[in-house]
Motif scaffolding. Structure first.
Motif, mmCIF file in Angstrom:
data_model
loop_
_atom_site.group_PDB
_atom_site.id
_atom_site.type_symbol
_atom_site.label_atom_id
_atom_site.label_comp_id
_atom_site.label_asym_id
_atom_site.label_seq_id
_atom_site.Cartn_x
_atom_site.Cartn_y
_atom_site.Cartn_z
ATOM 1 N N LEU A 357 0.757 -1.174 -0.143
ATOM 2 C CA LEU A 357 0.023 0.011 -0.148
ATOM 3 C C LEU A 357 0.908 1.200 0.085
ATOM 4 O O LEU A 357 2.026 1.418 0.712
ATOM 5 C CB LEU A 357 -0.684 0.182 1.197
ATOM 6 C CG LEU A 357 -1.941 -1.100 1.279
ATOM 7 C CD1 LEU A 357 -2.642 -1.239 2.709
ATOM 8 C CD2 LEU A 357 -3.140 -0.780 0.081
ATOM 9 N N LEU A 360 0.578 7.023 3.505
ATOM 10 C CA LEU A 360 -0.385 8.108 3.668
ATOM 11 C C LEU A 360 0.312 9.465 3.099
ATOM 12 O O LEU A 360 1.506 9.520 3.713
ATOM 13 C CB LEU A 360 -0.917 8.231 5.135
ATOM 14 C CG LEU A 360 -1.804 6.881 5.548
ATOM 15 C CD1 LEU A 360 -2.276 7.108 6.873
ATOM 16 C CD2 LEU A 360 -3.275 6.873 4.643
ATOM 17 N N LYS A 419 -5.848 11.618 9.078
ATOM 18 C CA LYS A 419 -5.269 10.382 8.622
ATOM 19 C C LYS A 419 -5.230 8.950 9.244
ATOM 20 O O LYS A 419 -5.527 7.999 8.942
ATOM 21 C CB LYS A 419 -3.953 10.766 8.294
ATOM 22 C CG LYS A 419 -3.653 11.993 7.714
ATOM 23 C CD LYS A 419 -3.767 11.973 6.113
ATOM 24 C CE LYS A 419 -3.571 13.307 5.306
ATOM 25 N NZ LYS A 419 -4.034 13.177 3.749
ATOM 26 N N SER A 422 -8.179 6.534 8.877
ATOM 27 C CA SER A 422 -8.189 6.254 7.334
ATOM 28 C C SER A 422 -8.157 4.643 7.403
ATOM 29 O O SER A 422 -7.211 3.993 7.480
ATOM 30 C CB SER A 422 -7.174 6.930 6.571
ATOM 31 O OG SER A 422 -7.443 8.354 6.582
ATOM 32 N N GLN A 424 -7.650 2.144 4.335
ATOM 33 C CA GLN A 424 -6.853 1.863 2.992
ATOM 34 C C GLN A 424 -7.287 0.762 2.340
ATOM 35 O O GLN A 424 -7.434 -0.222 2.852
ATOM 36 C CB GLN A 424 -5.490 2.110 3.350
ATOM 37 C CG GLN A 424 -4.804 3.517 3.718
ATOM 38 C CD GLN A 424 -3.290 3.290 3.722
ATOM 39 O OE1 GLN A 424 -2.818 2.869 4.513
ATOM 40 N NE2 GLN A 424 -2.797 3.836 2.621
ATOM 41 N N THR A 425 -7.640 1.101 1.028
ATOM 42 C CA THR A 425 -7.985 -0.128 0.181
ATOM 43 C C THR A 425 -6.918 -0.222 -0.783
ATOM 44 O O THR A 425 -6.542 0.756 -1.588
ATOM 45 C CB THR A 425 -9.343 -0.056 -0.296
ATOM 46 O OG1 THR A 425 -9.502 1.016 -1.049
ATOM 47 C CG2 THR A 425 -10.350 -0.300 0.847
ATOM 48 N N ASN A 426 -6.567 -1.097 -1.422
ATOM 49 C CA ASN A 426 -5.681 -1.362 -2.717
ATOM 50 C C ASN A 426 -6.458 -2.421 -3.743
ATOM 51 O O ASN A 426 -6.772 -3.539 -3.259
ATOM 52 C CB ASN A 426 -4.391 -1.720 -2.415
ATOM 53 C CG ASN A 426 -3.572 -1.722 -3.550
ATOM 54 O OD1 ASN A 426 -3.831 -1.080 -4.627
ATOM 55 N ND2 ASN A 426 -2.429 -2.449 -3.745
ATOM 56 N N ARG A 652 -9.614 5.441 1.786
ATOM 57 C CA ARG A 652 -8.594 6.027 0.786
ATOM 58 C C ARG A 652 -8.119 5.035 -0.137
ATOM 59 O O ARG A 652 -7.603 4.074 0.611
ATOM 60 C CB ARG A 652 -7.512 6.457 1.947
ATOM 61 C CG ARG A 652 -7.835 7.541 2.887
ATOM 62 C CD ARG A 652 -6.653 7.885 3.655
ATOM 63 N NE ARG A 652 -5.479 8.321 2.853
ATOM 64 C CZ ARG A 652 -5.503 9.652 2.356
ATOM 65 N NH1 ARG A 652 -6.353 10.429 2.780
ATOM 66 N NH2 ARG A 652 -4.351 10.098 1.844
ATOM 67 N N THR A 654 -6.441 2.883 -3.517
ATOM 68 C CA THR A 654 -5.693 3.239 -4.656
ATOM 69 C C THR A 654 -6.122 1.974 -5.608
ATOM 70 O O THR A 654 -6.762 0.894 -4.847
ATOM 71 C CB THR A 654 -4.125 3.008 -4.313
ATOM 72 O OG1 THR A 654 -4.262 1.701 -3.443
ATOM 73 C CG2 THR A 654 -3.811 4.185 -3.538
#
Length: 801
Positions: A357, A360, A419, A422, A424-426, A652, A654
């Protein structure tokens, strides 16, 4: 206490304990027997299942007690408790009034059949009833038959060409799924003497998608052609039928008389491989990545129904379909590829990418500036004027540190709020296009990293998808009962990841058939080079693209909507013995080593692209032996194709999306015909073999027939032709691989077979008479009566003039 009294007391205690256990067991058994809820579970098609494919699970629930309002959960014991592959629980809301019975159907995937499938009813966290069923009998090759005749085409299970042992199941309308993903479990679908206009619109669309994306369809027509073809898309039929006629003394069918056959015109690209007096008997056409074979007679009508020679035709159809990959290959959908065919198995090739990932990003300069300005104002003029107003400027030694502490806490809180919370995903998505088709197969893999412990609910926008767990990279993640479980709600297309821990990666995979982003391409082989254009007819903007042909490739620039890019490069066969394949070296990556401690964005993106290319183009060895060049274009975009929300909020995110378009070489023009561009196709296997697809044939005693069909440009011909089988086996061959081998090629000038000096592990020159002067077609037969000969794909080479 005397010893006798102690022994008596021990006997009394043991008797009391045994009585208690028996009473408890009897009570439990009585309670189980009195359970008003009952569940019956059936798995697969007529109890046959196909590993790594979605299988139907039929559940009948009966309630003889009070009304139940709960959840029905279905799962398989296969791969429970990963790593590397976790498990999935599929759940739906269940409302069952007293005295009611419900008939339900869902789908599960068994990566390693057979397994045990469990169904349970849960209400308020309590299991009200449960039932287990064996996961079914594994099928090597599964053939589904739609026919009003109960035993139609059962003979497919009696012929075993090339080691194929087919299981034939007869399907009803309810067995036909609403998605091509349901039908993918079938290596072949056959329809004969069945009213296809009774199929729903969704089932008709699923059948067309199944064929376009690599499925094999066999049709019987004859007197019942209207009934059989009424509900099928004309786009997938090899022939436009307009009536029937009766043939007598049909030499192609051993002299049978009174054979009623459908008549009409073959469509462009279709051809009849069995005919009588110019009338097609068996015709076929490649449709997208799939193959449709049409018999112009009815398999269930006399004299075909009782003709012993029908088994020979069924054997040939089985070889031409199951051993065939079509004119272009969609590796992921129909044939599998990479480390497995299921999305859970295939995810292992992408685990490292999903876990990489991006860091940030820093807070915005505006926020930093505002915080600094506020601190300066507080510690300076505001503090000074406030203390002067109360005539206690000496307190500055207290207020200045206090302001510093408050400002630091504020900065930390702002960072945490913007932040630190958050998610996070990919996401990695691969969209497999089919030339000329407006729908596509999509496989998407999502990795999720969260800052806090808890359960996270993910909602996938758009059409319902088939969801499953992903492989855990290096087995990291939480440990416990829910360590690798995902819960999939089929009611609202949501996925629950329970028991996640802070900063550990978990995820899921989805697949489905979607509206296709339109990329179109033109491709020719001229002077030994692939030349053509790629045009972006979609609304997507692609950051870049690559055109692949074995180890040959060309990078393309960004493709905006409506943009066109040309390509011109030489294809090249892959050779794993001389170095890594091109797919592992095109983009900067750490494919063969550990990731750097601080990978850059370029490293991360390069790694994702390399992993995707290895999955879609890494299996370039057709049949397992000879390198085969499968041209394709892969266009890249960082726009996520699948929109998701996590616990009601946007994460968040990507993403890297690859749109894969196979390139059908429309014409082979003047110049050299390199190895790997035109490979053999199995058309018949008759004899004793030791292996079946997809690893080719180890022929022990019998004959294998091949066909080569180059798409030569009009007015050209193939000269100096040869057959290249240099990669059929390791250097020196297998023991006995060259013994007792005879080869023949078809002599087009005499319409007869003639002997060929054939080298099973090298090259063999072809006489001019072996080349069809109008099309360049070549037919080859290889026979052996002693020893073993290993047969995979063979390349046709030469010079086009």
């Amino acid at each position: 206490m005397p010893a006798s009294r102690r022994r008596a007391s021990a006997r009394v205690a043991v008797a009391f304990l045994v009585t208690a256990v028996i009473s408890f067991a009897a009570s439990t058994g009585a309670q189980a027997a009195a359970n008003p809820l009952s569940i019956a579970v059936k798995v697969g098609y007529s109890s046959f299942v196909k590993a790594q494919q979605w299988m139907p699970v039929i559940i009948d629930v009966t309630n003889k007690g009070q009304e139940v309002d709960g959840t029905l959960e279905v799962s398989t014991s296969n791969n429970l408790g990963g790593p590397p592959i976790g498990s999935a629980v599929y759940q739906t809301h269940l409302s069952l009034p007293s005295g009611a019975t419900k008939h339900l159907k869902t789908y599960l995937m068994e990566d390693q059949a057979p397994s045990t499938v469990s169904a349970r009813i849960v209400q308020n966290g309590r299991v009200m009833a449960s039932s287990d069923s064996q996961g079914g009998t594994p099928a090597t090759a599964l053939i589904g038959v739609l026919s009003d005749q109960a035993t139609a085409l059962d003979s497919f299970a009696a012929v075993h060409p090339g080691g194929i042992s087919a299981s034939v199941v007869h399907l009803s309308l309810d067995d036909m799924g609403d998605s091509a993903i349901h039908l993918r479990a079938f290596d072949m679908l056959a329809i004969d003497d069945f009213a296809t206009d009774t199929l729903t619109a969704a089932q008709r669309s699923a059948l067309a998608d199944y064929v376009q994306n690599g499925g094999q369809l066999v049709l019987g027509t004859g007197a019942s052609w209207r009934k059989t073809l009424a509900g099928l898309s004309s786009a997938i039929l090899p022939m436009q039928v307009d009536g029937t006629t009766s043939l007598n003394s049909v030499q192609a069918l051993a002299g049978l008389s009174g054979v009623e056959v459908a008549t009409g015109a073959l469509k462009t690209g279709a051809h009849a491989w069995l005919s009588e007096a110019g009338k097609p008997l068996l015709a076929e056409s490649f449709v997208g990545s799939g193959l449709v074979t049409m018999a112009t007679f009815d398999w269930n009508q006399e004299p075909i129904a009782s003709w012993s020679g029908a088994d020979v035709l069924l054997r040939q159809i089985l070889v031409r379909t199951i051993y065939s990959s079509g004119s272009v290959q969609n590796i992921a959908f129909a044939k599998g590829g990479g480390p497995g065919s299921s999305i859970s198995q295939r995810s292992s090739a992408l685990s490292q990418s999903l876990g990489s990932l991006p860091a940030l990003d820093l807070p915005s300069l505006l926020m930093i500036g505002l915080l600094v300005l506020a601190y300066v104002l507080l510690v300076g003029p505001i503090n000074y004027f406030a203390l002067r107003a109360i005539h206690h400027r000496a307190l500055a030694w207290i207020t200045v540190p206090l302001i510093a502490i408050v400002a630091s806490g504020g900065a930390f809180g702002a960072g945490l709020f913007t932040k630190g919370r958050s998610v996070q995903t990919n996401q990695v998505s691969i969209i497999h296009l089919v030339p000329g088709w407006d729908r596509a197969y999509d496989e998407s893999y999502t990795g999720l990293m969260t800052p806090t412990r808890g359960d996270y609910q993910i909602t996938v926008a758009g059409n319902p998808q088939f969801a499953g767990p992903i492989s855990n990279y290096n087995g990291y993640g939480p440990v416990g009962a829910n360590s690798d479980v995902i819960r999939v709600s089929v009611d609202n297309n949501s996925i629950l990841l329970p028991g996640m821990t802070a900063y550990s990666l978990r995820g899921f995979a989805t697949e489905g058939v979607i509206a296709a982003p339109q990329l179109v391409a033109t491709t020719k082989l001229v002077n030994g080079k692939l030349t053509g254009t790629v045009k972006n007819n979609s609304a997507m903007s692609f950051t870049d693209a690559v055109v692949l042909a074995g180890d040959g490739f060309q990078l393309l620039p960004a493709l905006a909507p409506g943009a066109t890019a040309p390509f011109d490069f030489a294809p090249k066969v892959s050779n794993p013995f001389t170095g890594p394949p091109a797919v592992a070296t095109i983009y900067t990556n750490y494919y063969n080593g550990p990731p750097p401690s601080q990978p850059t964005d370029a490293d991360r993106v390069g790694m994702e692209k390399t992993s995707i290319l290895s999955l879609v183009a890494g299996g370039g060895f057709y049949g397992g032996f000879t390198p085969t060049i499968v041209p394709m274009v892969v266009a890249w975009t960082n726009q996520p194709y699948e929109q998701i929300t996590v616990s009601g909020s946007q994460p968040r995110a990507t993403a890297e999306t690859a749109v894969v378009l196979p390139l059908a070489v429309e014409q082979i023009g003047a110049g050299s015909l390199p190895t790997g561009m035109v490979v053999s196709r199995f058309t018949d296997i008759d004899g004793t073999t030791q292996q079946g697809p997809p690893t080719g044939v180890m022929l022990q005693n019998g004959t294998v027939t091949f066909n080569f069909a180059p798409q030569l440009a009009p007015g050209t011909r193939l000269t100096s032709a040869a057959l290249d089988s240099t990669s059929q086996s390791p250097k020196g061959g297998f023991p006995g691989s060259g013994q007792g081998v005879q080869a023949q090629v078809w002599d087009w000038t005499k319409s007869a077979w003639m002997a060929l000096d054939y080298n099973p592990v090298g090259t063999s020159a072809l006489p001019d008479a072996a080349i069809n002067p109008s099309s360049g077609e070549v037919r080859l037969q290889i026979s052996t009566s002693s020893g073993l000969v290993l047969l995979g794909a063979i390349s046709l080479t030469g010079t086009v003039k």
